[in-house]
Design a protein around this motif. Structure first.
Motif, mmCIF file in Angstrom:
data_model
loop_
_atom_site.group_PDB
_atom_site.id
_atom_site.type_symbol
_atom_site.label_atom_id
_atom_site.label_comp_id
_atom_site.label_asym_id
_atom_site.label_seq_id
_atom_site.Cartn_x
_atom_site.Cartn_y
_atom_site.Cartn_z
ATOM 1 N N ASP A 60 0.826 -1.209 0.000
ATOM 2 C CA ASP A 60 0.000 0.000 0.000
ATOM 3 C C ASP A 60 0.863 1.263 0.000
ATOM 4 N N GLN A 61 1.951 1.268 0.776
ATOM 5 C CA GLN A 61 2.858 2.412 0.787
ATOM 6 C C GLN A 61 3.504 2.603 -0.584
ATOM 7 N N LEU A 62 3.909 1.517 -1.189
ATOM 8 C CA LEU A 62 4.521 1.582 -2.517
ATOM 9 C C LEU A 62 3.543 2.136 -3.543
ATOM 10 N N GLU A 63 2.338 1.597 -3.570
ATOM 11 C CA GLU A 63 1.330 2.053 -4.531
ATOM 12 C C GLU A 63 0.941 3.506 -4.286
ATOM 13 N N GLY A 64 0.814 3.890 -3.020
ATOM 14 C CA GLY A 64 0.497 5.281 -2.688
ATOM 15 C C GLY A 64 1.589 6.227 -3.158
ATOM 16 N N PHE A 65 2.845 5.846 -2.943
ATOM 17 C CA PHE A 65 3.972 6.658 -3.382
ATOM 18 C C PHE A 65 3.950 6.825 -4.897
ATOM 19 N N LYS A 66 3.777 5.731 -5.617
ATOM 20 C CA LYS A 66 3.768 5.788 -7.079
ATOM 21 C C LYS A 66 2.606 6.635 -7.594
ATOM 22 N N HIS A 67 1.494 6.644 -6.865
ATOM 23 C CA HIS A 67 0.336 7.449 -7.256
ATOM 24 C C HIS A 67 0.594 8.939 -7.034
#
Length: 137
Positions: A122-129
């Protein structure tokens, strides 16, 4: 300011070592001799096997006290409560921090670059977003 991230996540010594190496490289290329490590809470450093495996016991203890030297680069400890006065300018290795703290790190005037290692998917996806122009390394 440049943003970098590891396109992976989790509790891994290899990821931490990769992030440290990238942080040192960015500091050197910028002609800087200091950097910072952003972690949610200070006590996570000495309790983590990953830090001990990545930088050794003595450097882990030193970082817990506020700073340590890794490959000639002085790393200062940065937490949600602690913004070290001795850290004047350099890249920040943001390790396993949430989006709220990450945004504070990104807007920190001392940070010349942010190198992000997410803890969860979730942190990774949030960062990429939120940071679509970030550079994967």
């Amino acid at each position: 300011m440049d943003l970098y991230y590891v396109d992976s996540h989790g509790s891994s010594t290899a990821l931490l070592v990769k992030g440290i190496a990238q942080t040192v490289l960015i500091a050197e290329l910028s002609g800087l001799s200091e950097a910072a490590v952003a972690v949610p809470r200070r006590w996570q450093i000495p309790r983590s096997i990953i830090w001990k495996e990545a930088i050794g016991l003595a450097a882990t203890k030193s970082l817990f006290r506020g700073r340590t030297v890794i490959y000639g680069c002085t790393f200062h400890l940065l937490t949600e409560r602690l913004d070290p006065a001795r850290f004047t300018q350099g890249p920040v290795l943001a390790y396993a921090i949430d989006q709220k703290f990450l945004s504070k790190v990104v807007w920190n005037e001392k940070a010349t670059a942010v190198i992000y290692i997410p803890w969860t998917l979730d942190q990774l996806e949030g960062f990429k977003h939120f940071y679509q122009k970030a550079i994967r390394f």
